[in-house]
Motif scaffolding. Structure first.
Motif, PDB file in Angstrom:
ATOM      1  N   PHE A 134      30.979  15.592  34.354  1.00  0.00           N
ATOM      2  CA  PHE A 134      31.614  15.612  33.038  1.00  0.00           C
ATOM      3  C   PHE A 134      32.875  16.473  33.050  1.00  0.00           C
ATOM      4  O   PHE A 134      33.931  16.057  32.557  1.00  0.00           O
ATOM      5  CB  PHE A 134      30.636  16.137  31.987  1.00  0.00           C
ATOM      6  CG  PHE A 134      31.303  16.631  30.735  1.00  0.00           C
ATOM      7  CD1 PHE A 134      31.948  15.751  29.876  1.00  0.00           C
ATOM      8  CD2 PHE A 134      31.313  17.985  30.427  1.00  0.00           C
ATOM      9  CE1 PHE A 134      32.590  16.201  28.728  1.00  0.00           C
ATOM     10  CE2 PHE A 134      31.948  18.449  29.284  1.00  0.00           C
ATOM     11  CZ  PHE A 134      32.591  17.558  28.430  1.00  0.00           C
ATOM     12  N   LEU A 135      32.776  17.665  33.614  1.00  0.00           N
ATOM     13  CA  LEU A 135      33.925  18.572  33.643  1.00  0.00           C
ATOM     14  C   LEU A 135      35.096  17.949  34.408  1.00  0.00           C
ATOM     15  O   LEU A 135      36.256  18.089  34.001  1.00  0.00           O
ATOM     16  CB  LEU A 135      33.527  19.902  34.281  1.00  0.00           C
ATOM     17  CG  LEU A 135      32.503  20.743  33.505  1.00  0.00           C
ATOM     18  CD1 LEU A 135      32.121  21.986  34.303  1.00  0.00           C
ATOM     19  CD2 LEU A 135      33.041  21.140  32.133  1.00  0.00           C
ATOM     20  N   VAL A 187      37.650  25.804  32.702  1.00  0.00           N
ATOM     21  CA  VAL A 187      36.360  26.490  32.522  1.00  0.00           C
ATOM     22  C   VAL A 187      35.842  27.143  33.801  1.00  0.00           C
ATOM     23  O   VAL A 187      34.788  27.789  33.775  1.00  0.00           O
ATOM     24  CB  VAL A 187      35.287  25.514  31.979  1.00  0.00           C
ATOM     25  CG1 VAL A 187      35.751  24.872  30.682  1.00  0.00           C
ATOM     26  CG2 VAL A 187      34.930  24.453  33.007  1.00  0.00           C
ATOM     27  N   LYS A 188      36.562  26.999  34.896  1.00  0.00           N
ATOM     28  CA  LYS A 188      36.093  27.490  36.198  1.00  0.00           C
ATOM     29  C   LYS A 188      35.615  28.937  36.148  1.00  0.00           C
ATOM     30  O   LYS A 188      34.546  29.277  36.679  1.00  0.00           O
ATOM     31  CB  LYS A 188      37.206  27.344  37.233  1.00  0.00           C
ATOM     32  CG  LYS A 188      36.823  27.808  38.628  1.00  0.00           C
ATOM     33  CD  LYS A 188      37.968  27.611  39.613  1.00  0.00           C
ATOM     34  CE  LYS A 188      39.150  28.504  39.268  1.00  0.00           C
ATOM     35  NZ  LYS A 188      40.218  28.450  40.313  1.00  0.00           N
ATOM     36  N   ASP A 189      36.377  29.804  35.513  1.00  0.00           N
ATOM     37  CA  ASP A 189      36.038  31.231  35.484  1.00  0.00           C
ATOM     38  C   ASP A 189      35.031  31.589  34.389  1.00  0.00           C
ATOM     39  O   ASP A 189      34.619  32.745  34.275  1.00  0.00           O
ATOM     40  CB  ASP A 189      37.314  32.059  35.298  1.00  0.00           C
ATOM     41  CG  ASP A 189      38.262  31.921  36.485  1.00  0.00           C
ATOM     42  OD1 ASP A 189      37.775  31.686  37.607  1.00  0.00           O
ATOM     43  OD2 ASP A 189      39.488  32.032  36.281  1.00  0.00           O
ATOM     44  N   LYS A 190      34.637  30.603  33.598  1.00  0.00           N
ATOM     45  CA  LYS A 190      33.676  30.850  32.520  1.00  0.00           C
ATOM     46  C   LYS A 190      32.242  30.513  32.927  1.00  0.00           C
ATOM     47  O   LYS A 190      31.298  30.894  32.247  1.00  0.00           O
ATOM     48  CB  LYS A 190      34.021  29.996  31.290  1.00  0.00           C
ATOM     49  CG  LYS A 190      35.416  30.194  30.725  1.00  0.00           C
ATOM     50  CD  LYS A 190      35.619  29.284  29.513  1.00  0.00           C
ATOM     51  CE  LYS A 190      37.015  29.426  28.940  1.00  0.00           C
ATOM     52  NZ  LYS A 190      37.182  28.661  27.686  1.00  0.00           N
ATOM     53  N   LEU A 191      32.095  29.786  34.027  1.00  0.00           N
ATOM     54  CA  LEU A 191      30.797  29.217  34.368  1.00  0.00           C
ATOM     55  C   LEU A 191      29.805  30.243  34.909  1.00  0.00           C
ATOM     56  O   LEU A 191      30.122  31.047  35.789  1.00  0.00           O
ATOM     57  CB  LEU A 191      30.970  28.095  35.391  1.00  0.00           C
ATOM     58  CG  LEU A 191      31.737  26.859  34.908  1.00  0.00           C
ATOM     59  CD1 LEU A 191      31.885  25.858  36.049  1.00  0.00           C
ATOM     60  CD2 LEU A 191      31.032  26.211  33.720  1.00  0.00           C
ATOM     61  N   LEU A 192      28.609  30.176  34.376  1.00  0.00           N
ATOM     62  CA  LEU A 192      27.469  30.936  34.877  1.00  0.00           C
ATOM     63  C   LEU A 192      26.490  29.908  35.435  1.00  0.00           C
ATOM     64  O   LEU A 192      25.867  29.161  34.679  1.00  0.00           O
ATOM     65  CB  LEU A 192      26.811  31.741  33.753  1.00  0.00           C
ATOM     66  CG  LEU A 192      25.476  32.413  34.097  1.00  0.00           C
ATOM     67  CD1 LEU A 192      25.675  33.486  35.161  1.00  0.00           C
ATOM     68  CD2 LEU A 192      24.828  33.003  32.853  1.00  0.00           C
ATOM     69  N   VAL A 193      26.380  29.838  36.755  1.00  0.00           N
ATOM     70  CA  VAL A 193      25.540  28.831  37.400  1.00  0.00           C
ATOM     71  C   VAL A 193      24.169  29.417  37.702  1.00  0.00           C
ATOM     72  O   VAL A 193      24.055  30.452  38.369  1.00  0.00           O
ATOM     73  CB  VAL A 193      26.200  28.312  38.696  1.00  0.00           C
ATOM     74  CG1 VAL A 193      25.303  27.281  39.373  1.00  0.00           C
ATOM     75  CG2 VAL A 193      27.568  27.701  38.389  1.00  0.00           C
ATOM     76  N   ALA A 196      26.941  28.369  30.571  1.00  0.00           N
ATOM     77  CA  ALA A 196      25.894  28.264  31.594  1.00  0.00           C
ATOM     78  C   ALA A 196      25.664  26.808  31.986  1.00  0.00           C
ATOM     79  O   ALA A 196      25.791  25.900  31.162  1.00  0.00           O
ATOM     80  CB  ALA A 196      24.593  28.875  31.082  1.00  0.00           C
ATOM     81  N   MET A 197      25.318  26.607  33.247  1.00  0.00           N
ATOM     82  CA  MET A 197      24.971  25.270  33.724  1.00  0.00           C
ATOM     83  C   MET A 197      24.041  25.387  34.925  1.00  0.00           C
ATOM     84  O   MET A 197      24.062  26.391  35.642  1.00  0.00           O
ATOM     85  CB  MET A 197      26.220  24.476  34.105  1.00  0.00           C
ATOM     86  CG  MET A 197      27.011  25.052  35.264  1.00  0.00           C
ATOM     87  SD  MET A 197      28.420  24.001  35.728  1.00  0.00           S
ATOM     88  CE  MET A 197      27.573  22.715  36.659  1.00  0.00           C
ATOM     89  N   PRO A 198      23.208  24.372  35.163  1.00  0.00           N
ATOM     90  CA  PRO A 198      22.343  24.400  36.349  1.00  0.00           C
ATOM     91  C   PRO A 198      23.174  24.177  37.615  1.00  0.00           C
ATOM     92  O   PRO A 198      24.255  23.591  37.565  1.00  0.00           O
ATOM     93  CB  PRO A 198      21.377  23.225  36.117  1.00  0.00           C
ATOM     94  CG  PRO A 198      21.575  22.811  34.694  1.00  0.00           C
ATOM     95  CD  PRO A 198      22.967  23.190  34.333  1.00  0.00           C
ATOM     96  N   ASP A 199      22.646  24.628  38.728  1.00  0.00           N
ATOM     97  CA  ASP A 199      23.298  24.466  40.022  1.00  0.00           C
ATOM     98  C   ASP A 199      23.374  22.979  40.382  1.00  0.00           C
ATOM     99  O   ASP A 199      22.350  22.299  40.461  1.00  0.00           O
ATOM    100  CB  ASP A 199      22.493  25.221  41.083  1.00  0.00           C
ATOM    101  CG  ASP A 199      23.197  25.294  42.428  1.00  0.00           C
ATOM    102  OD1 ASP A 199      24.089  24.463  42.683  1.00  0.00           O
ATOM    103  OD2 ASP A 199      22.847  26.184  43.215  1.00  0.00           O
ATOM    104  N   ILE A 224      34.608  23.693  24.929  1.00  0.00           N
ATOM    105  CA  ILE A 224      34.306  24.848  25.786  1.00  0.00           C
ATOM    106  C   ILE A 224      35.565  25.354  26.486  1.00  0.00           C
ATOM    107  O   ILE A 224      35.579  26.465  27.023  1.00  0.00           O
ATOM    108  CB  ILE A 224      33.227  24.524  26.843  1.00  0.00           C
ATOM    109  CG1 ILE A 224      33.659  23.356  27.731  1.00  0.00           C
ATOM    110  CG2 ILE A 224      31.884  24.271  26.182  1.00  0.00           C
ATOM    111  CD1 ILE A 224      32.739  23.108  28.905  1.00  0.00           C
ATOM    112  N   ALA A 225      36.631  24.557  26.475  1.00  0.00           N
ATOM    113  CA  ALA A 225      37.893  24.976  27.096  1.00  0.00           C
ATOM    114  C   ALA A 225      38.670  25.951  26.216  1.00  0.00           C
ATOM    115  O   ALA A 225      39.625  26.584  26.684  1.00  0.00           O
ATOM    116  CB  ALA A 225      38.760  23.754  27.396  1.00  0.00           C
TER     117      ALA A 225
END
Length: 239
Positions: free
Chosen positions: A139-140, A149-155, A123-126, A114-115
């Motif tokens: 994990f991250l 991946v910080k700027d890729k995350l959709l929480v 996407a990931m849960p809160d 994913i990097a």
């Protein structure tokens, strides 16, 4: 005389059951199908149909603290132990598995991919509301991917919401649990299990609430979870 006494006893028993109210079970949304199947099997064996409540675990524990409704909470053991709720009994259901899933048209051989630059949205849960969000965050961090991946995350709030984004192809990948992703079949491109050494163990339990409106029902359901039928259902759902 004996008939009168028996009739009175039966009336009192039925009144007690009525006063106890329904058996109400609350669980994280990511385990909706698992819990629904367990409840259906319990109803078949006991004749009692539980009422079910689903949401993120923050919502579930908040409702439980309000009192007077929920008898049993199903969720991750560590999270529930830190919730501030008091419990009168516990039954283990199984161990949760963190997975990374992706939509059709994508291919991954390792969750760490994913990097890569071509992966734009994950996407990931809160992490504050869902145990698999916390596991994904762990994990991250342990995999050294946080910055990449910080700027890729959709929480989002729950695991099923992540799954919806993956199925629709609106994200390149998403962190979910194996239980939820197994239920979508060929609607996704695939999934990989995340190395369990890179996040804390996830033990899924059913906790009976102290002060439950229906303590006998809670005990009965907990006992059912130890049966072969319940264990087979948990295994079917990836536990």
């Amino acid at each position: 005389m004996l008939r009168i006494l028996w009739t009175c006893a039966l009336v009192l028993l039925m009144a007690g059951q009525a006063l106890a109210g329904p058996l109400t079970i609350a669980a994280g949304a990511g385990y909706k199908k698992l819990v629904t199947d367990l409840a259906a099997a319990y109803e078949k064996s006991s004749g009692t149909k539980p009422e079910l409540i689903f949401g993120n675990m923050g919502q579930v524990t908040t409702q439980a603290k309000a009192g007077g409704v929920i008898d049993v909470i199903i969720g991750e053991k560590g999270f529930l132990e830190k919730s501030g709720l008091k419990f009168s009994g516990e039954a283990e259901i199984g161990h949760g598995i963190l997975c990374m899933a992706w939509p059709k048209g994508k291919t991954f051989t390792d969750p760490k991919e994913i990097a890569k630059p071509d992966v734009k949205r994950v996407a990931m849960p809160d992490a504050k509301k869902a145990i698999y969000g916390r596991a994904a965050t762990q994990f991250l961090a342990k995999a050294g991917l946080e910055k990449a991946v910080k700027d890729k995350l959709l929480v989002v709030a729950t695991v099923p919401q992540v799954t919806t984004y993956v199925v629709s192809g609106e994200v390149d990948a998403g962190f979910v649990n194996r239980t939820d992703i197994m239920n979508v079949g060929d609607k996704i491109g695939g999934y990989l299990e995340v190395d369990p050494s890179l996040y804390a163990p996830i033990v899924i339990v059913a906790e009976s609430l102290a002060g439950s409106p229906n303590p006998d029902g809670a005990k009965s359901f907990s006992a059912f979870l130890a049966t072969d039928a319940a264990k087979a259902i948990a295994k079917k759902h990836g536990m």
